[in-house]
Design an enzyme around this catalytic site. Structure first.
Site, PDB file in Angstrom:
ATOM      1  N   LYS A  34       0.840  -1.210   0.000  1.00  0.00           N
ATOM      2  CA  LYS A  34       0.000   0.000   0.000  1.00  0.00           C
ATOM      3  C   LYS A  34       0.873   1.259   0.000  1.00  0.00           C
ATOM      4  O   LYS A  34       2.081   1.185   0.247  1.00  0.00           O
ATOM      5  CB  LYS A  34      -0.923  -0.015   1.217  1.00  0.00           C
ATOM      6  N   ARG A 131     -11.215   0.114  14.404  1.00  0.00           N
ATOM      7  CA  ARG A 131     -11.085   0.825  13.131  1.00  0.00           C
ATOM      8  C   ARG A 131     -12.130   0.275  12.158  1.00  0.00           C
ATOM      9  O   ARG A 131     -13.146   0.904  11.942  1.00  0.00           O
ATOM     10  CB  ARG A 131      -9.648   0.675  12.601  1.00  0.00           C
ATOM     11  N   HIS A 160      -6.454  -7.166  13.177  1.00  0.00           N
ATOM     12  CA  HIS A 160      -5.278  -6.283  13.120  1.00  0.00           C
ATOM     13  C   HIS A 160      -4.951  -5.761  14.516  1.00  0.00           C
ATOM     14  O   HIS A 160      -5.849  -5.348  15.248  1.00  0.00           O
ATOM     15  CB  HIS A 160      -5.565  -5.118  12.161  1.00  0.00           C
ATOM     16  N   ARG A 217       1.652 -10.571   7.557  1.00  0.00           N
ATOM     17  CA  ARG A 217       1.476  -9.388   6.697  1.00  0.00           C
ATOM     18  C   ARG A 217       2.539  -8.319   6.976  1.00  0.00           C
ATOM     19  O   ARG A 217       2.235  -7.252   7.489  1.00  0.00           O
ATOM     20  CB  ARG A 217       0.092  -8.755   6.940  1.00  0.00           C
ATOM     21  N   TYR A 261      13.141  31.999   4.219  1.00  0.00           N
ATOM     22  CA  TYR A 261      11.879  32.583   4.689  1.00  0.00           C
ATOM     23  C   TYR A 261      11.868  32.722   6.207  1.00  0.00           C
ATOM     24  O   TYR A 261      12.273  31.791   6.921  1.00  0.00           O
ATOM     25  CB  TYR A 261      10.698  31.688   4.314  1.00  0.00           C
ATOM     26  N   CYS A 308      12.225  25.183   2.217  1.00  0.00           N
ATOM     27  CA  CYS A 308      11.252  25.733   1.261  1.00  0.00           C
ATOM     28  C   CYS A 308      10.525  24.590   0.538  1.00  0.00           C
ATOM     29  O   CYS A 308      10.810  23.417   0.774  1.00  0.00           O
ATOM     30  CB  CYS A 308      11.960  26.610   0.237  1.00  0.00           C
ATOM     31  N   MET A 309       9.634  24.957  -0.354  1.00  0.00           N
ATOM     32  CA  MET A 309       8.866  23.940  -1.080  1.00  0.00           C
ATOM     33  C   MET A 309       9.770  23.071  -1.963  1.00  0.00           C
ATOM     34  O   MET A 309       9.574  21.853  -2.053  1.00  0.00           O
ATOM     35  CB  MET A 309       7.794  24.620  -1.935  1.00  0.00           C
ATOM     36  N   ASP A 310      10.754  23.720  -2.600  1.00  0.00           N
ATOM     37  CA  ASP A 310      11.528  23.007  -3.621  1.00  0.00           C
ATOM     38  C   ASP A 310      13.033  22.990  -3.363  1.00  0.00           C
ATOM     39  O   ASP A 310      13.775  22.396  -4.135  1.00  0.00           O
ATOM     40  CB  ASP A 310      11.304  23.681  -4.985  1.00  0.00           C
TER      41      ASP A 310
HETATM   42  C1  LIG Z   1      -0.526  -1.581   6.929  1.00  0.00           C
HETATM   43  C2  LIG Z   1      -1.034  -2.871   7.423  1.00  0.00           C
HETATM   44  C3  LIG Z   1      -0.135  -3.927   7.705  1.00  0.00           C
HETATM   45  C4  LIG Z   1       1.371  -3.755   7.717  1.00  0.00           C
HETATM   46  O1  LIG Z   1       1.745  -3.101   8.910  1.00  0.00           O
HETATM   47  P1  LIG Z   1       3.278  -2.887   9.300  1.00  0.00           P
HETATM   48  O2  LIG Z   1       3.247  -2.325  10.671  1.00  0.00           O
HETATM   49  O3  LIG Z   1       3.820  -1.916   8.306  1.00  0.00           O
HETATM   50  O4  LIG Z   1       3.918  -4.220   9.198  1.00  0.00           O
HETATM   51  C5  LIG Z   1      -0.675  -5.156   8.047  1.00  0.00           C
HETATM   52  N1  LIG Z   1      -2.013  -5.336   8.117  1.00  0.00           N
HETATM   53  C6  LIG Z   1      -2.900  -4.335   7.877  1.00  0.00           C
HETATM   54  C7  LIG Z   1      -4.367  -4.602   7.992  1.00  0.00           C
HETATM   55  C8  LIG Z   1      -2.447  -3.066   7.538  1.00  0.00           C
HETATM   56  O5  LIG Z   1      -3.328  -2.085   7.319  1.00  0.00           O
END
Ligand SMILES: *Cc1c(COP(=O)(O)O)cnc(C)c1O
Length: 364
Positions: A34, A131, A160, A217, A261, A308-310
């Site tokens: 992601k 969540r 999770h 995961r 700035y 700055c931005m850039d």
């Molecule tokens: C982002 C996410 C992960 C990975 O989490 P890490 O802490 O980066 O290992 C695993 N499961 C779910 C549901 C997530 O949203």
């Protein structure tokens, strides 16, 4: 190409994955891609890593569609919240839906029936993150309802953790117990549980072996970063990013002539100031002003004046720093953790904010 670019070491990512796999076997491994592969650039990371992973995890359906458009055929779980009207895209692109409510279960069954194909789903249980997901105390009705959906392939069930990277695992263990109670419902009903049970993010992979079930995961640790600095480092992983730039301007600044700035910094003696062509629009956070450090020609120097931005400025003192000299913003002695400290955030936010304007260069 732009002198400010991100070098991504794909071999290191593969090595991290192999180290994780060796530790969790026989559990399967889902790579979490992601947020543009945590800033690493999903277009380069995903095709390279796809042959080595069992599953891919993303947060939103658009990320899953993007992976299909890149040509990936791995199973892909969209882990985040989904609106019922987005469910047809799961059938169209063969994505696995995290079903986190009774409403979504209805929507999934209807879409699958209309599309005349089995839709792959994972039931999402909320054991204490608050969540998304059905609470463990409502899971029995949820499971019973799911078992009546004849057009769904209920491949997985997951939860999770909110605190798996902590030193204190009390809450994580409580979540694990609640998840186990949910799995016991299947036994009570005398039906097989879904074939992929999964709970472990990076913190749990490192600290809670009994959380592995059938798949893990890893997100942040796949990218070689530990989720907390004092988490137990039971698996070796290393970062894969080097953020490069080059000096675009170099001049002597006199005392009484503040830099950038807001005039937040000035020197008491004449000093050489180097300008770097990277800014907060590239994810070099403005709140690191007067705190960050960079490496130029192998030596560390302080960032000075407002970012700055850039562009931003660096005080190189009496050193002979010239236009075109190599600059390292991250990697080679500057850790993502350092940037996170300077910015008052964590490494996740540092990596995922490296801007789209920064080209990614992949090393195999
Ligand atoms: C982002 C996410 C992960 C990975 O989490 P890490 O802490 O980066 O290992 C695993 N499961 C779910 C549901 C997530 O949203």
């Amino acid at each position: 190409m732009r002198p400010t670019y991100l070098e991504v070491n794909l071999l290191q990512l593969k090595q991290n994955l192999e180290n994780i796999r060796a530790h969790v076997a026989p559990a399967k491994v889902m790579a979490v891609l992601k947020a543009n592969a945590y800033g690493h650039g999903v277009d380069g990371v995903a095709p390279y890593i796809a042959p080595y992973v069992d599953y891919i995890g993303v947060a939103i359906v658009e990320e899953g569609i993007h992976l299909r458009e890149l040509g990936l055929d791995n199973p892909i779980l969209v882990m985040g919240g989904t609106l019922p009207e987005q469910v047809p895209a799961f059938a169209q692109y063969d994505l696995t839906l995290a079903v986190s409510s009774f409403e979504l279960l209805d929507a999934a069954e209807q879409v699958a029936q209309a599309a005349k194909k089995k839709l792959k789903i994972h039931l999402k249980i909320d054991t204490g993150m608050e969540r998304t997901g059905v609470h463990e105390y409502e899971a029995e009705a949820f499971i019973e309802k799911s078992l009546m959906c004849r057009h769904l392939d209920i491949e997985g069930i997951f939860t999770h953790f909110a605190n798996s990277e902590s030193n204190d695992l009390t809450h994580a263990k409580l979540q694990l117990e609640r998840f186990q109670e949910v799995l016991n419902i299947y036994e009570k009903l005398s039906v097989a549980h879904p074939r992929i049970r999964h709970t472990a993010n990076s913190g749990a992979i490192l600290q809670i072996p009994e959380s592995y079930f059938d798949m893990v995961r890893p997100g942040v640790m796949f990218y070689g970063i530990y989720p907390e600095c004092d988490v137990k480092k039971t698996i070796e992983v290393k970062p894969a990013l080097t953020w490069h730039s080059r000096v675009v301007y170099s001049k002597i600044t006199q005392p009484g002539r503040p830099v950038s700035y807001g005039s937040l910094w000035q020197s008491e003696v004449p000093t050489r100031i180097a300008t770097i062509p990277c800014g907060y629009a590239d994810g070099y956070f403005r709140r690191m002003t007067n705190r960050a450090q960079v490496i130029i020609n192998g030596k560390k120097y302080p960032q000075v004046g407002r970012i700055c931005m850039d562009q931003f400025m660096v005080n190189v003192g009496d050193d002979d720093v010239k236009v075109g000299d190599e600059v390292i913003l991250l990697g080679d002695g500057i850790a993502a953790e350092d940037l996170a400290d300077w910015a008052g955030t964590n490494e996740y936010e540092v990596m995922t904010n490296i801007g789209a304007r920064v080209p990614r260069v992949y090393i195999k």
